[in-house]
Motif scaffolding. Structure first.
Motif, PDB file in Angstrom:
ATOM      1  N   ASP A  32       0.856  -1.182   0.000  1.00 43.14           N
ATOM      2  CA  ASP A  32       0.000   0.000   0.000  1.00 43.14           C
ATOM      3  C   ASP A  32       0.894   1.235   0.000  1.00 43.14           C
ATOM      4  O   ASP A  32       1.804   1.352   0.833  1.00 43.14           O
ATOM      5  CB  ASP A  32      -0.880  -0.029   1.259  1.00 43.14           C
ATOM      6  CG  ASP A  32      -1.875   1.109   1.324  1.00 43.14           C
ATOM      7  OD1 ASP A  32      -1.562   2.239   0.876  1.00 43.14           O
ATOM      8  OD2 ASP A  32      -2.978   0.884   1.850  1.00 43.14           O
ATOM      9  N   PRO A  33       0.685   2.174  -0.943  1.00 44.28           N
ATOM     10  CA  PRO A  33       1.551   3.359  -1.020  1.00 44.28           C
ATOM     11  C   PRO A  33       1.650   4.140   0.294  1.00 44.28           C
ATOM     12  O   PRO A  33       2.682   4.757   0.571  1.00 44.28           O
ATOM     13  CB  PRO A  33       0.899   4.208  -2.112  1.00 44.28           C
ATOM     14  CG  PRO A  33       0.170   3.221  -2.964  1.00 44.28           C
ATOM     15  CD  PRO A  33      -0.304   2.156  -2.016  1.00 44.28           C
ATOM     16  N   GLU A  34       0.628   4.089   1.110  1.00 44.35           N
ATOM     17  CA  GLU A  34       0.663   4.807   2.390  1.00 44.35           C
ATOM     18  C   GLU A  34       1.548   4.110   3.421  1.00 44.35           C
ATOM     19  O   GLU A  34       1.828   4.683   4.484  1.00 44.35           O
ATOM     20  CB  GLU A  34      -0.751   4.953   2.944  1.00 44.35           C
ATOM     21  CG  GLU A  34      -1.628   5.856   2.110  1.00 44.35           C
ATOM     22  CD  GLU A  34      -3.010   6.020   2.705  1.00 44.35           C
ATOM     23  OE1 GLU A  34      -3.182   5.791   3.915  1.00 44.35           O
ATOM     24  OE2 GLU A  34      -3.913   6.390   1.944  1.00 44.35           O
ATOM     25  N   HIS A  35       1.999   2.891   3.118  1.00 41.37           N
ATOM     26  CA  HIS A  35       2.791   2.122   4.075  1.00 41.37           C
ATOM     27  C   HIS A  35       4.139   1.680   3.517  1.00 41.37           C
ATOM     28  O   HIS A  35       4.770   0.768   4.047  1.00 41.37           O
ATOM     29  CB  HIS A  35       1.987   0.913   4.562  1.00 41.37           C
ATOM     30  CG  HIS A  35       0.748   1.307   5.282  1.00 41.37           C
ATOM     31  ND1 HIS A  35       0.749   1.678   6.601  1.00 41.37           N
ATOM     32  CD2 HIS A  35      -0.525   1.431   4.848  1.00 41.37           C
ATOM     33  CE1 HIS A  35      -0.485   1.992   6.970  1.00 41.37           C
ATOM     34  NE2 HIS A  35      -1.264   1.857   5.918  1.00 41.37           N
ATOM     35  N   ARG A  36       4.594   2.353   2.479  1.00 41.88           N
ATOM     36  CA  ARG A  36       5.899   2.039   1.905  1.00 41.88           C
ATOM     37  C   ARG A  36       7.014   2.499   2.828  1.00 41.88           C
ATOM     38  O   ARG A  36       6.815   3.313   3.718  1.00 41.88           O
ATOM     39  CB  ARG A  36       6.050   2.715   0.543  1.00 41.88           C
ATOM     40  CG  ARG A  36       5.244   2.029  -0.523  1.00 41.88           C
ATOM     41  CD  ARG A  36       5.561   2.592  -1.875  1.00 41.88           C
ATOM     42  NE  ARG A  36       4.868   1.838  -2.894  1.00 41.88           N
ATOM     43  CZ  ARG A  36       4.512   2.333  -4.059  1.00 41.88           C
ATOM     44  NH1 ARG A  36       4.774   3.586  -4.359  1.00 41.88           N
ATOM     45  NH2 ARG A  36       3.883   1.591  -4.933  1.00 41.88           N
TER      46      ARG A  36
END
Length: 156
Positions: free
Chosen positions: A78-82
């Motif tokens: 998920d891009p928010e958790h990279r």
């Protein structure tokens, strides 16, 4: 955070993440994940925070059990958790599986995905070829990468 095996109920979330991560390269729909999860030679894992799926990945075992090879099908975060090591957590699990059966591992990665390439190289993958226009419809090129079996890496 917890790593768990993915089931049919997670297919929609995986497809949602695919849309975010691979919009120009035919992201897999829910139905493809359902089929992938059902294959007995595939293992799909997810990184969860409670019930929230933050990252997913899949590996397939090919060939006979006494002389297997493996193929990473996908890894997505998920891009928010990279930049939190979630992809590495999944790769650790997949490499333990491959090493437990002394199998080599293959994958394809976009040639412009420097972060993924660096992660794979940290797991001893090496570029062995290039596939022109591999990703469609974008036409992006891919590197084929290989990680030698444990016995090969040890020189046995």
């Amino acid at each position: 955070m917890e790593i768990r095996r993915l089931t049919f109920e997670h297919a929609a979330r995986c497809a949602e993440l695919e849309e975010l991560l691979f919009p120009g390269d035919n992201p897999w729909p829910r139905d493809i994940f359902v089929v992938e999860f059902a294959q007995p030679t595939n293992l799909y894992l997810g990184v969860f925070d409670g019930d929230d799926l933050l990252a997913y990945g899949g590996i397939s075992q090919l060939g006979p059990r006494h002389d297997p090879e493996f193929e990473i099908h996908t890894i997505g975060v998920d891009p928010e958790h990279r930049r939190r090591g979630l992809g590495r957590l999944l790769m650790d699990q997949f490499m333990q599986l491959a090493d437990g059966l002394d199998g080599e591992v293959f994958l394809e990665v976009r040639t412009d995905n420097e972060a993924a390439i660096a992660m794979y190289e940290a797991f001893d993958f090496r570029i062995i070829g290039e596939r022109r226009r591999y990703y469609q419809p974008s036409g992006a090129d891919a590197f084929t990468m290989k990680r030698a079996s444990g016995s090969e890496r040890r020189g046995v």
